[in-house]
Design an enzyme around this catalytic site. Structure first.
Site, PDB file in Angstrom:
ATOM      1  N   CYS A  42       0.850  -1.185   0.000  1.00 50.52           N
ATOM      2  CA  CYS A  42       0.000   0.000   0.000  1.00 50.52           C
ATOM      3  C   CYS A  42       0.886   1.235   0.000  1.00 50.52           C
ATOM      4  CB  CYS A  42      -0.881  -0.015   1.246  1.00 50.52           C
ATOM      5  SG  CYS A  42      -1.963   1.405   1.398  1.00 50.52           S
TER       6      CYS A  42
ATOM      7  N   HIS B   1      -9.286  -3.765  -1.524  1.00 50.83           N
ATOM      8  CA  HIS B   1      -8.222  -3.022  -0.826  1.00 50.83           C
ATOM      9  C   HIS B   1      -8.553  -1.526  -0.830  1.00 50.83           C
ATOM     10  CE1 HIS B   1      -3.791  -2.136   0.029  1.00 50.83           C
ATOM     11  NE2 HIS B   1      -4.292  -0.963  -0.290  1.00 50.83           N
ATOM     12  N   GLU B   2      -8.909  -1.003  -2.003  1.00 49.62           N
ATOM     13  CA  GLU B   2      -9.184   0.438  -2.109  1.00 49.62           C
ATOM     14  C   GLU B   2     -10.436   0.827  -1.333  1.00 49.62           C
ATOM     15  OE1 GLU B   2      -6.945   2.413  -3.053  1.00 49.62           O
ATOM     16  OE2 GLU B   2      -5.673   0.831  -3.853  1.00 49.62           O
TER      17      GLU B   2
ATOM     18  N   HIS C 200     -10.033   1.448   2.280  1.00 45.87           N
ATOM     19  CA  HIS C 200      -9.503   2.766   2.672  1.00 45.87           C
ATOM     20  C   HIS C 200     -10.630   3.724   3.068  1.00 45.87           C
ATOM     21  CE1 HIS C 200      -5.196   2.532   2.129  1.00 45.87           C
ATOM     22  NE2 HIS C 200      -5.308   2.026   0.919  1.00 45.87           N
TER      23      HIS C 200
HETATM   24 CO    CO Z   1      -3.703   1.046  -0.003  1.00 44.54          CO
END
Ligand code: CO
Length: 186
Positions: A112, A156-157, A160
């Protein structure tokens, strides 16, 4: 906004844990400009000559909170080995509308832009997801049916937006624990 490895928020900054808010549509110029700058970062980050010169760390995705803006926007570009774009998204308010029970993870773990230290271990996610979003490249609402690498990147995004980082998912007692029936993506 200048986006490079110095300006990207790292995980020692509490802001990275902040929850992102929905973006008002139609997209205003400020939000669109930021999202396009994020997309440009991702594109250029995998072009070695530019990346080195501009201090860009290679990435396939970046979310707005990583540049300090807690809004649900993410830019993703996946390229093949020759550098040709396999897919490209500038997503606003993306949301997972369905996901598989089957899990998958990347054999090499995840990385990341906001995480400097290495965190080894498998990150299990849904093997397939269906994501609904407004795509600022097509200027329309889209549904992405993703599996494999793209499914992992999307999750994953979208994590966030909730202030979740990939290593939060790693089993600290047994980082390479193999879950029966799960896919391992090389
Ligand atoms: Co990331």
């Amino acid at each position: 906004m200048l986006i490079n490895n110095d300006t990207i928020i790292k995980d020692n900054d509490p802001l990275i844990r902040k929850k992102s808010a929905d973006v008002v549509l139609p997209l205003n110029e400020e939000d669109r400009t930021l999202l396009m700058e994020m997309l440009k970062y991702v594109d250029e980050s995998t072009i070695p000559e530019i990346a080195e010169k501009e201090n860009l760390r290679p990435a396939v995705g970046i979310s707005a909170i990583q540049v300090g803006v807690p809004k649900k926007m993410t830019a993703i570009i996946i390229k093949d080995e020759e550098g040709k774009k396999e897919c490209e998204y500038a997503l606003v308010n993306p949301k997972i509308i369905s996901n598989s029970v089957e899990k998958a993870c990347l054999s090499s773990g995840e990385g990341c832009l906001s995480v400097v230290e290495e965190h080894e271990g498998l990150v299990y996610r849904s093997a397939r997801v269906k994501v609904k979003a407004y795509d600022a490249l097509k200027n329309e609402e889209i549904i992405i049916k993703a599996d494999g690498y793209l499914a992992i990147v999307l999750q994953h995004e979208l994590d966030h937006f909730k202030g979740i980082l990939f290593y939060d998912h790693i089993n600290t007692k047994d980082p390479y624990h193999q879950e029966a029936g799960s896919l391992i993506i090389d």
